[in-house]
Write an enzyme that holds these catalytic residues in place. Structure first.
Site, PDB file in Angstrom:
ATOM      1  N   LYS A 108       0.882  -1.161   0.000  1.00 36.14           N
ATOM      2  CA  LYS A 108       0.000   0.000   0.000  1.00 36.14           C
ATOM      3  C   LYS A 108       0.924   1.217   0.000  1.00 36.14           C
ATOM      4  O   LYS A 108       1.622   1.486   0.973  1.00 36.14           O
ATOM      5  CB  LYS A 108      -0.910   0.022   1.225  1.00 36.14           C
ATOM      6  CG  LYS A 108      -1.830   1.234   1.230  1.00 36.14           C
ATOM      7  CD  LYS A 108      -2.355   1.548   2.603  1.00 36.14           C
ATOM      8  CE  LYS A 108      -2.939   2.953   2.609  1.00 36.14           C
ATOM      9  NZ  LYS A 108      -3.298   3.399   3.971  1.00 36.14           N
ATOM     10  N   GLY A 169      -7.385  10.011   9.497  1.00 37.34           N
ATOM     11  CA  GLY A 169      -7.654  10.183  10.915  1.00 37.34           C
ATOM     12  C   GLY A 169      -8.698  11.219  11.257  1.00 37.34           C
ATOM     13  O   GLY A 169      -8.958  11.472  12.433  1.00 37.34           O
ATOM     14  N   ALA A 195      -9.167   6.075   4.260  1.00 30.45           N
ATOM     15  CA  ALA A 195      -8.992   7.245   5.127  1.00 30.45           C
ATOM     16  C   ALA A 195     -10.275   8.057   5.286  1.00 30.45           C
ATOM     17  O   ALA A 195     -10.986   8.327   4.323  1.00 30.45           O
ATOM     18  CB  ALA A 195      -7.876   8.167   4.636  1.00 30.45           C
ATOM     19  N   GLY A 196     -10.553   8.419   6.544  1.00 26.25           N
ATOM     20  CA  GLY A 196     -11.632   9.338   6.857  1.00 26.25           C
ATOM     21  C   GLY A 196     -12.941   8.716   7.284  1.00 26.25           C
ATOM     22  O   GLY A 196     -13.849   9.428   7.722  1.00 26.25           O
ATOM     23  N   ASN A 217      -8.606   2.370   9.659  1.00 30.08           N
ATOM     24  CA  ASN A 217      -7.831   2.087  10.860  1.00 30.08           C
ATOM     25  C   ASN A 217      -8.388   2.851  12.059  1.00 30.08           C
ATOM     26  O   ASN A 217      -8.973   2.287  12.970  1.00 30.08           O
ATOM     27  CB  ASN A 217      -6.366   2.424  10.627  1.00 30.08           C
ATOM     28  CG  ASN A 217      -5.456   2.026  11.780  1.00 30.08           C
ATOM     29  OD1 ASN A 217      -4.248   2.020  11.653  1.00 30.08           O
ATOM     30  ND2 ASN A 217      -5.993   1.663  12.936  1.00 30.08           N
ATOM     31  N   THR A 218      -8.246   4.181  12.029  1.00 29.02           N
ATOM     32  CA  THR A 218      -8.610   4.990  13.192  1.00 29.02           C
ATOM     33  C   THR A 218     -10.074   4.847  13.574  1.00 29.02           C
ATOM     34  O   THR A 218     -10.414   4.852  14.761  1.00 29.02           O
ATOM     35  CB  THR A 218      -8.282   6.472  12.927  1.00 29.02           C
ATOM     36  OG1 THR A 218      -6.937   6.583  12.457  1.00 29.02           O
ATOM     37  CG2 THR A 218      -8.431   7.290  14.190  1.00 29.02           C
TER      38      THR A 218
END
Length: 266
Positions: A108, A169, A195-196, A217-218
């Protein structure tokens, strides 16, 4: 009359670079309170693909405090990522390091252009994609939601393009559905939004745009209960995918009765 369950399901696998996956949710390994929380959340998510930031982790699997010690490569498809790299040369170096350390040829690819927003450096990303693809890497390129960049990444040899929903994040969810739909419509390689995504409703709306999957992830790791959130994200990705396949009803600005009268009652 019983309805065949298989008629309601998405039987088509996700195929990236010639490899099949059943789950359309991919997850990361950062920001968890503990390695135990990480593993339990990953298991609850049902994800097959798990990303590992090569620059930020101990690559010694024998170290029981390290992330890799807890991730069985026979159970999870470990995807090295170049998170934290700010130049093409740096990203290329860490991709090569990951392969030399025992990872597969998949990466990635991230090349960050701005430390405050963590938005991608698209020039460096294209350069690194071209180099790594020529070396046999299967590049999954993290980028912004710009169609032209996405098309160029595909031309450069990326096996998947990964436009952001919103900044890394941020948890802001999908900011530009039109851009994501356009990218998906124009590209031949899989489009994985990355992301987001902050909560389950974000994941569902994102999948309803027709994309092939989501990496997060976050949104899971920073939740009050990561395991419950991982479960919610799993179900939301599946629901959004099925809703896309089903096709939503038309939007109207007038009310339409769901059970129209066919005649006047006496």
């Amino acid at each position: 009359m019983a309805v065949a369950v298989e008629a309601t399901l998405d039987a088509a696998p996700l195929v990236i670079g010639g490899r099949e996956f059943t789950s359309r949710l991919m997850v990361g390994t950062g920001k968890y309170p503990s390695n135990s929380d990480m593993i339990r959340a990953i298991e609850a998510s049902g994800a097959e693909v798990v990303t590992v930031a090569v620059r930020r982790v101990d690559l010694d699997r024998a170290n029981d405090e390290g992330i890799l010690h807890h991730l069985d490569p026979a159970r999870f498809f470990l995807l090295a990522n170049t998170a934290g790299c700010y130049t093409a040369d740096e990203a290329i170096r860490y991709a090569r390091l990951a392969r030399a350390a025992g990872f597969n040829e998949w990466v990635k690819l991230e090349v960050i252009g701005d430390a405050e927003t963590l938005l991608p450096d698209t020039v460096g990303l294209l350069e690194a994609t071209t180099v790594l693809a020529a070396e046999g890497f299967k590049v999954m390129a993290y980028t912004n939601d710009d169609l032209i960049t996405a098309l160029r990444l595909e031309d450069a040899g990326a096996v998947a393009v990964m436009p952001l929903a919103s900044p890394i994040g941020s948890g802001l969810g999908l900011l530009n559905p039109f851009a994501i739909r356009t990218i998906k419509h124009r590209l031949s390689v899989p489009v994985i939004v990355d992301a987001g995504v902050g909560t389950a409703s974000d994941a569902c709306v994102t999948m309803e745009q027709g994309v092939d999957g989501i990496l997060m992830n976050t949104g899971i790791a920073a939740a009050g209960d990561p395991v419950r959130m991982a479960t919610a994200m799993k179900l939301a990705v599946e629901a959004g995918r099925l809703a896309h396949l089903a096709g939503r009803m038309p939007r109207r600005e007038v009310a339409v009765p769901s059970s129209p009268l066919t005649g006047m009652l006496g």
